[in-house]
Every structure is written in C-alpha cells, then in structure tokens.
Design an enzyme around this catalytic site. Structure first.
Site, mmCIF file in Angstrom:
data_model
loop_
_atom_site.group_PDB
_atom_site.id
_atom_site.type_symbol
_atom_site.label_atom_id
_atom_site.label_comp_id
_atom_site.label_asym_id
_atom_site.label_seq_id
_atom_site.Cartn_x
_atom_site.Cartn_y
_atom_site.Cartn_z
ATOM 1 C CG HIS A 241 45.584 32.653 40.566
ATOM 2 N ND1 HIS A 241 45.980 31.951 41.714
ATOM 3 C CD2 HIS A 241 45.329 33.775 40.694
ATOM 4 C CE1 HIS A 241 45.636 32.689 42.666
ATOM 5 N NE2 HIS A 241 45.354 33.935 42.269
ATOM 6 C CG HIS A 268 39.792 40.668 42.946
ATOM 7 N ND1 HIS A 268 39.464 39.280 42.869
ATOM 8 C CD2 HIS A 268 41.097 40.746 42.917
ATOM 9 C CE1 HIS A 268 40.979 38.818 43.258
ATOM 10 N NE2 HIS A 268 41.683 39.624 42.980
#
Length: 307
Positions: A241, A268
């Site tokens: 993931h 991120h």
C-alpha cells in the site's frame, strides 16, 4: 509513436471520504491531448479547476491534498495511483465534495472504473519526466531517520521499506518492490488497502479525521493482530500500500516518471518534497518522448491487463 491516453467514455462512482465522512459523487471524463489530469469542484457556486502539479499540493497530513483558487480536494493519492498504474495522461475528475471517496481503501475500484470506461489512445506523444541523476531528501537521524530517493532508470520501479513494530506487519514483511515493466499494477498493487491502528482512531476522530474509516475500507489492527475478518489480500500488503500511495503522490508531478524510486519510512509529505527537490534542479531531469515504441521503456507500451 508512444501515444497519450485518456478514457473512452465517462464513468461515475459514489462513496464517502475517509477523513471527512461526507458522501461524494465522482465523475471521470475523457480529456483532450495535453490537458493533463484536472480535478473540478463542481459543488461550488462557481466550479473550480485544480490541475495536478507538484506545487498544487497544499497539505500532506494523513493524505495528499491539492488546491487552487481557494478550493481543495483531499485524499487524491489512490485515484492518482490508479491513473499512474494505467498510464492515463488526460482526464477530468468532477467531484461534489472536498474529498475523493475512499471506496474499499485501495485503488482497485478506481482501476475497475477506468478500465470499464476503456482506454483510448490519442494522437499526441506521451511526455515523460526522465530523471538524469540521483535526487534524495532525508529527515531525522537514528530511529527517526526517513528518506526518499529517485535515480535514473529506463522505466519506472519502486521499492519501499516500512518500520512498524507490530506482530502483523512483522509476519508479512516490511518491504515491497514493484516494476511497472515486469509486474501488473492491477494484480500486484491496486488491491492493497490503507491501514491503521485502533489506538489512533479516537485521536484522529477528535481531530476531525478518519470519520469515514472502518473495517470495510481499511486494514485495522489492535496491538496484536489484524481485526478484519477476511485478513490480508497480499503478503506485505502494508508495504504494497505504501507503494500504491507513492505512485499516486509521484504522479502529481503531472507526467509519468522514468526513474527508480526507493524510500524508507517516507510518506505523503516527503514524497512531495522529493518532487519539488527534483524540479528545483533542472540538470536532474528532462522531458522526453518516444517516436519509436520499441525504444520506449517496458510497462508503458501496452494497456494494463485486468486482474
């Protein structure tokens, strides 16, 4: 000529945002060559377009958020990952709320939607950003160290190493690799779900996050085990993931990368910092096209097969 791609027909989805818990409708529409991928907030009094670029990223807490003209769209990384995995260059994404629906917590539903709409080749050369020299960002030291790196590679491959002291993660593996030219995105990466811990849920919800999260759209763990009745979908689903997320984050640069990406405990924020570091050094990258498909890197010449 290696051509740009869009979808043949529009397609729609309805779901809830992972963090907002809001109901949201998504409409994916074909776009002309050189349009790029453009999110459109159609719920506002005047619709606002948000073209994807590395500098359009305005927030990276728990997800990647893009913004323009005072409008934002949260949690774009799973849909962007599907676009990257399928090699889509041009797409309009109409959205009726401020967050992309989480659906099942992976990008598999987006892949299904896009493949169902069909992939259309366009009469324009596909443009890549080719990395010419290594670029790296680092943060912290010792046990707090995290880093992400791009290196030259004739193709696109990723390796991600995570570091979670948890029995469920230890038992399935803390690293994963994926090469777009050798693997199959829909089969190998797309079904890997986001994950979280029950001990963090209350804290997140008190901050207005994870309001739409649950066992049907995430891997949830207590201190010892996975709580989902159906278990895991892959070996190393957690690390896979992270690769899914990284593919989405990196595609926010606006063009497919020709590079080898590797990371340790990145997220991120660091992925976006890596893109900005790359773009800040013009000697580190170039725009390329391929008139002869035989010279193009593996993984970009044929549409991705279904599962």
């Amino acid at each position: 000529m290696l051509q740009q791609r869009t979808i043949k027909t529009l397609t729609r989805a309805v779901g809830v945002g992972l963090h907002s818990g809001q109901r949201v409708e998504l409409t994916l529409r074909p776009a002309q060559p050189d349009t790029g991928i453009v999110f459109r907030r159609v719920d506002l009094p005047e619709p606002v377009d948000i073209p994807i670029t590395a500098t359009a990223v305005v927030d990276t807490r728990m997800a990647s958020t893009i913004g323009a003209g005072g409008a934002k769209v949260h949690t774009v990384e799973h849909l962007m990952s599907a676009c990257a995995g399928l090699g889509l260059d041009n797409l309009y994404i109409d959205i009726t709320a401020e967050e992309v629906p989480i659906l099942d917590g992976s990008s598999a539903s987006f892949v299904f939607l896009l493949q169902s709409a069909g992939v259309e080749l366009q009469n324009a050369p596909k443009r890549f950003i080719r990395v010419k020299r290594p670029v790296e960002v680092r943060e912290g030291t010792g046990q707090q160290l995290k880093w992400a790196r791009l290196e030259p590679y004739h193709g696109f491959k990723l390796r991600f190493d995570i570091d979670f002291a948890h029995p469920a993660v230890d038992s399935t593996g803390q690293s994963a690799e994926f090469d777009l030219g050798e693997g199959n995105y829909a089969r190998d990466i797309a079904r890997a779900r986001t994950f979280g811990f029950t001990k963090d849920v209350e804290m997140l919800r008190s901050s207005g996050l994870a309001l739409g999260g649950g066992l049907d759209n995430a891997i949830v763990m207590d201190d010892y085990k996975v709580l989902n009745a159906d278990g895991l979908r892959y070996d190393a689903e957690f690390a896979r993931h992270k690769i899914l997320d990284a593919m989405g984050d990196l595609y926010l640069v606006g063009k497919p990368l020709l590079a080898a990406y590797s990371a340790f405990r990145s997220g991120h924020a660091m992925n976006n910092l890596l893109l900005r570091e790359l773009l800040a050094h013009e000697d580190a990258w170039e725009i390329v096209t391929f008139e002869n498909e035989r010279q193009a890197p593996a993984g970009f010449t044929q549409p991705v097969r279904a599962w």
